[in-house]
Design a protein around this motif. Structure first.
Motif, PDB file in Angstrom:
ATOM      1  N   SER A   7       0.840  -1.196   0.000  1.00  0.00           N
ATOM      2  CA  SER A   7       0.000   0.000   0.000  1.00  0.00           C
ATOM      3  C   SER A   7       0.873   1.243   0.000  1.00  0.00           C
ATOM      4  O   SER A   7       1.894   1.306   0.697  1.00  0.00           O
ATOM      5  N   PHE A   8       0.462   2.216  -0.795  1.00  0.00           N
ATOM      6  CA  PHE A   8       1.169   3.495  -0.870  1.00  0.00           C
ATOM      7  C   PHE A   8       0.133   4.591  -1.050  1.00  0.00           C
ATOM      8  O   PHE A   8      -0.663   4.534  -1.990  1.00  0.00           O
ATOM      9  N   ALA A   9       0.120   5.539  -0.138  1.00  0.00           N
ATOM     10  CA  ALA A   9      -0.835   6.653  -0.189  1.00  0.00           C
ATOM     11  C   ALA A   9      -2.271   6.148  -0.312  1.00  0.00           C
ATOM     12  O   ALA A   9      -3.086   6.731  -1.033  1.00  0.00           O
ATOM     13  N   GLY A  10      -2.580   5.070   0.379  1.00  0.00           N
ATOM     14  CA  GLY A  10      -3.928   4.523   0.374  1.00  0.00           C
ATOM     15  C   GLY A  10      -4.292   3.726  -0.851  1.00  0.00           C
ATOM     16  O   GLY A  10      -5.436   3.284  -0.989  1.00  0.00           O
ATOM     17  N   SER A  11      -3.332   3.503  -1.748  1.00  0.00           N
ATOM     18  CA  SER A  11      -3.583   2.738  -2.968  1.00  0.00           C
ATOM     19  C   SER A  11      -2.821   1.422  -2.910  1.00  0.00           C
ATOM     20  O   SER A  11      -1.677   1.371  -2.450  1.00  0.00           O
ATOM     21  N   HIS A  12      -3.478   0.353  -3.389  1.00  0.00           N
ATOM     22  CA  HIS A  12      -2.810  -0.946  -3.439  1.00  0.00           C
ATOM     23  C   HIS A  12      -2.065  -1.061  -4.763  1.00  0.00           C
ATOM     24  O   HIS A  12      -2.662  -0.971  -5.839  1.00  0.00           O
ATOM     25  N   LEU A  13      -0.741  -1.269  -4.680  1.00  0.00           N
ATOM     26  CA  LEU A  13       0.118  -1.349  -5.848  1.00  0.00           C
ATOM     27  C   LEU A  13       0.841  -2.686  -5.859  1.00  0.00           C
ATOM     28  O   LEU A  13       0.911  -3.384  -4.847  1.00  0.00           O
ATOM     29  N   ALA A  14       1.398  -3.023  -7.011  1.00  0.00           N
ATOM     30  CA  ALA A  14       2.158  -4.269  -7.139  1.00  0.00           C
ATOM     31  C   ALA A  14       3.477  -3.982  -7.834  1.00  0.00           C
ATOM     32  O   ALA A  14       3.505  -3.419  -8.939  1.00  0.00           O
ATOM     33  N   ALA A  15       4.588  -4.349  -7.181  1.00  0.00           N
ATOM     34  CA  ALA A  15       5.915  -4.271  -7.788  1.00  0.00           C
ATOM     35  C   ALA A  15       6.164  -5.570  -8.536  1.00  0.00           C
ATOM     36  O   ALA A  15       6.060  -6.661  -7.962  1.00  0.00           O
ATOM     37  N   LEU A  16       6.463  -5.490  -9.833  1.00  0.00           N
ATOM     38  CA  LEU A  16       6.698  -6.669 -10.653  1.00  0.00           C
ATOM     39  C   LEU A  16       8.194  -6.964 -10.730  1.00  0.00           C
ATOM     40  O   LEU A  16       9.022  -6.046 -10.642  1.00  0.00           O
ATOM     41  N   PRO A  17       8.589  -8.218 -10.913  1.00  0.00           N
ATOM     42  CA  PRO A  17      10.015  -8.564 -10.980  1.00  0.00           C
ATOM     43  C   PRO A  17      10.772  -7.857 -12.100  1.00  0.00           C
ATOM     44  O   PRO A  17      11.984  -7.714 -12.039  1.00  0.00           O
ATOM     45  N   SER A  18      10.056  -7.407 -13.123  1.00  0.00           N
ATOM     46  CA  SER A  18      10.667  -6.704 -14.255  1.00  0.00           C
ATOM     47  C   SER A  18      11.109  -5.295 -13.900  1.00  0.00           C
ATOM     48  O   SER A  18      11.894  -4.681 -14.629  1.00  0.00           O
ATOM     49  N   GLY A  19      10.575  -4.741 -12.801  1.00  0.00           N
ATOM     50  CA  GLY A  19      10.795  -3.337 -12.472  1.00  0.00           C
ATOM     51  C   GLY A  19       9.617  -2.455 -12.802  1.00  0.00           C
ATOM     52  O   GLY A  19       9.646  -1.250 -12.563  1.00  0.00           O
ATOM     53  N   ALA A  20       8.554  -3.037 -13.351  1.00  0.00           N
ATOM     54  CA  ALA A  20       7.321  -2.282 -13.619  1.00  0.00           C
ATOM     55  C   ALA A  20       6.476  -2.205 -12.355  1.00  0.00           C
ATOM     56  O   ALA A  20       6.581  -3.044 -11.454  1.00  0.00           O
ATOM     57  N   LEU A  21       5.631  -1.188 -12.307  1.00  0.00           N
ATOM     58  CA  LEU A  21       4.677  -0.999 -11.215  1.00  0.00           C
ATOM     59  C   LEU A  21       3.274  -1.136 -11.786  1.00  0.00           C
ATOM     60  O   LEU A  21       2.960  -0.541 -12.826  1.00  0.00           O
ATOM     61  N   TYR A  22       2.427  -1.902 -11.101  1.00  0.00           N
ATOM     62  CA  TYR A  22       1.044  -2.069 -11.574  1.00  0.00           C
ATOM     63  C   TYR A  22       0.081  -1.601 -10.496  1.00  0.00           C
ATOM     64  O   TYR A  22       0.254  -1.898  -9.308  1.00  0.00           O
ATOM     65  N   TRP A  23      -0.943  -0.844 -10.935  1.00  0.00           N
ATOM     66  CA  TRP A  23      -1.984  -0.318 -10.055  1.00  0.00           C
ATOM     67  C   TRP A  23      -3.298  -0.951 -10.491  1.00  0.00           C
ATOM     68  O   TRP A  23      -3.949  -0.476 -11.421  1.00  0.00           O
ATOM     69  N   PRO A  24      -3.684  -2.065  -9.857  1.00  0.00           N
ATOM     70  CA  PRO A  24      -4.850  -2.814 -10.355  1.00  0.00           C
ATOM     71  C   PRO A  24      -6.132  -1.997 -10.410  1.00  0.00           C
ATOM     72  O   PRO A  24      -6.919  -2.141 -11.353  1.00  0.00           O
ATOM     73  N   GLU A  25      -6.389  -1.159  -9.391  1.00  0.00           N
ATOM     74  CA  GLU A  25      -7.641  -0.406  -9.346  1.00  0.00           C
ATOM     75  C   GLU A  25      -7.817   0.470 -10.577  1.00  0.00           C
ATOM     76  O   GLU A  25      -8.924   0.627 -11.094  1.00  0.00           O
ATOM     77  N   GLU A  26      -6.733   1.048 -11.063  1.00  0.00           N
ATOM     78  CA  GLU A  26      -6.779   1.922 -12.238  1.00  0.00           C
ATOM     79  C   GLU A  26      -6.405   1.192 -13.526  1.00  0.00           C
ATOM     80  O   GLU A  26      -6.418   1.803 -14.595  1.00  0.00           O
ATOM     81  N   LYS A  27      -6.048  -0.091 -13.412  1.00  0.00           N
ATOM     82  CA  LYS A  27      -5.525  -0.849 -14.561  1.00  0.00           C
ATOM     83  C   LYS A  27      -4.423  -0.047 -15.239  1.00  0.00           C
ATOM     84  O   LYS A  27      -4.442   0.194 -16.457  1.00  0.00           O
ATOM     85  N   LEU A  28      -3.449   0.346 -14.442  1.00  0.00           N
ATOM     86  CA  LEU A  28      -2.374   1.239 -14.882  1.00  0.00           C
ATOM     87  C   LEU A  28      -1.035   0.552 -14.683  1.00  0.00           C
ATOM     88  O   LEU A  28      -0.731   0.043 -13.610  1.00  0.00           O
ATOM     89  N   LEU A  29      -0.226   0.550 -15.734  1.00  0.00           N
ATOM     90  CA  LEU A  29       1.137   0.020 -15.692  1.00  0.00           C
ATOM     91  C   LEU A  29       2.105   1.187 -15.827  1.00  0.00           C
ATOM     92  O   LEU A  29       1.932   2.048 -16.702  1.00  0.00           O
ATOM     93  N   CYS A  30       3.119   1.217 -14.967  1.00  0.00           N
ATOM     94  CA  CYS A  30       4.085   2.315 -14.967  1.00  0.00           C
ATOM     95  C   CYS A  30       5.499   1.743 -15.048  1.00  0.00           C
ATOM     96  O   CYS A  30       5.840   0.806 -14.316  1.00  0.00           O
ATOM     97  N   VAL A  31       6.304   2.316 -15.941  1.00  0.00           N
ATOM     98  CA  VAL A  31       7.713   1.932 -16.079  1.00  0.00           C
ATOM     99  C   VAL A  31       8.549   3.204 -16.163  1.00  0.00           C
ATOM    100  O   VAL A  31       8.049   4.276 -16.515  1.00  0.00           O
ATOM    101  N   SER A  32       9.824   3.072 -15.844  1.00  0.00           N
ATOM    102  CA  SER A  32      10.676   4.261 -15.834  1.00  0.00           C
ATOM    103  C   SER A  32      12.026   3.970 -16.470  1.00  0.00           C
ATOM    104  O   SER A  32      12.548   2.851 -16.374  1.00  0.00           O
ATOM    105  N   ASP A  33      12.578   4.987 -17.117  1.00  0.00           N
ATOM    106  CA  ASP A  33      13.972   4.937 -17.582  1.00  0.00           C
ATOM    107  C   ASP A  33      14.228   3.748 -18.505  1.00  0.00           C
ATOM    108  O   ASP A  33      15.094   2.916 -18.245  1.00  0.00           O
ATOM    109  N   LEU A  34      13.483   3.703 -19.614  1.00  0.00           N
ATOM    110  CA  LEU A  34      13.738   2.670 -20.617  1.00  0.00           C
ATOM    111  C   LEU A  34      15.063   2.917 -21.341  1.00  0.00           C
ATOM    112  O   LEU A  34      15.726   1.977 -21.762  1.00  0.00           O
ATOM    113  N   HIS A  35      15.427   4.174 -21.532  1.00  0.00           N
ATOM    114  CA  HIS A  35      16.679   4.566 -22.208  1.00  0.00           C
ATOM    115  C   HIS A  35      16.844   3.839 -23.546  1.00  0.00           C
ATOM    116  O   HIS A  35      17.923   3.343 -23.876  1.00  0.00           O
ATOM    117  N   LEU A  36      15.769   3.795 -24.312  1.00  0.00           N
ATOM    118  CA  LEU A  36      15.840   3.188 -25.635  1.00  0.00           C
ATOM    119  C   LEU A  36      16.837   3.958 -26.506  1.00  0.00           C
ATOM    120  O   LEU A  36      16.889   5.185 -26.482  1.00  0.00           O
TER     121      LEU A  36
END
Length: 220
Positions: A7-36
Motif C-alpha cells: 500500500s502506498f498513499a492509500g492505494s494498493h500497488l504491485a511491484a513486478l520482478p521486471s521493475g514495472a509498477l502495476y496499479w490494479p484499481e486503475e488498470k495502470l502500468l508504470c515503467v521508468s527509464d527505458l533509455h531506448l
C-alpha cells in the motif's frame, strides 16, 4: 503473476520482478527509464560500442508485462529514450513495436532529463500527471507527497546466502516511491548514496527485483 503487493498513499500497488509498477484499481502500468537507443547514442558520441539490441529486449519485456496486466493506461516516467536523436534513430521494427503496444490504450510519456520535449510517437506528453491520490513525475521532489518517480535507477546491496549481491530495487517511504530503471543498458545508484539517503525517510523500504520481489529495510 510473481509480484509484491503493498500500500502506498492509500492505494494498493504491485511491484513486478521486471521493475514495472502495476496499479490494479486503475488498470495502470508504470515503467521508468527505458533509455531506448542507448547503444546508438554511445556510438554516436564516441563511447563503447555495444550490441544494438537493447531496444528489442526492453520492448519485449514491456510487451510481456502489458500482456500479463492488460492495462488501460501506461505511464513511462521519463528518460524513455537516451536522447531525442536516439528516438529518431530507432529501427523501424522498434518503432512499429512501440506503436503496437500503444494501440488501444492511454499512453503517457512523462518528460525526463534525457528526453525533454515532445516525442513523435503519439500519446500524451506531460511534465507530470496526477491520477487519484498519486502524482507521477520523472525526478522526486523533497516536498513530494504521494509521488511516484524514477531517474535515480536505484539498486541495493544485500547479503544473501553468505554473498554480497546488488539488485535493482524500488524505494518506498510514506511520501514517495522511486522505480528502478526498466531499460536493458541502464546502470544504477546504490541506496546508500547520500542523495537517496537524504531523499528517503527513515522508514524507507527497498523492494528488490528478485522472483518474487523481496522487501527489506532500505540499506543505508
Amino acid at each position: 503473476m510473481n509480484e509484491y503487493g503493498f500500500s502506498f498513499a492509500g492505494s494498493h500497488l504491485a511491484a513486478l520482478p521486471s521493475g514495472a509498477l502495476y496499479w490494479p484499481e486503475e488498470k495502470l502500468l508504470c515503467v521508468s527509464d527505458l533509455h531506448l537507443g542507448k547503444s546508438e547514442r554511445m556510438a554516436r558520441r564516441g563511447g563503447p560500442i555495444l550490441p544494438p539490441y537493447e531496444a528489442r529486449e526492453t520492448l519485449a519485456k514491456l510487451a510481456d508485462d502489458i500482456q500479463t496486466t492488460a492495462p488501460k493506461t501506461v505511464i513511462c516516467l521519463g528518460d524513455s529514450f537516451d536522447d531525442l536523436a536516439a528516438m529518431r534513430a530507432l529501427e523501424d521494427e522498434a518503432r512499429t513495436q512501440i506503436l503496437a503496444l500503444m494501440a488501444g490504450r492511454r499512453w503517457i510519456w512523462i518528460e525526463g532529463n534525457h528526453d525533454a520535449g515532445p516525442v513523435d510517437l503519439g500519446g500524451t506528453h506531460l511534465d507530470a500527471v496526477t491520477i487519484g491520490p498519486l502524482t507521477f513525475r520523472h525526478i522526486a521532489t523533497k516536498a513530494g507527497v504521494a509521488e511516484i518517480s524514477g531517474h535515480y535507477h536505484p539498486k541495493a546491496r544485500v547479503a544473501l546466502r553468505g554473498r554480497s549481491l546488488s539488485r535493482p530495487c524500488f524505494l518506498v517511504d510514506q511520501a514517495r516511491l522511486i522505480l528502478p530503471a526498466y531499460g536493458t543498458y541502464t546502470g544504477g545508484l546504490h541506496s546508500h548514496t547520500d542523495v537517496l539517503c537524504d531523499l528517503m525517510g527513515g522508514d524507507a523500504k527497498a523492494i528488490l527485483l528478485t522472483t518474487p520481489p523481496l522487501s527489506i529495510p532500505m540499506p543505508r
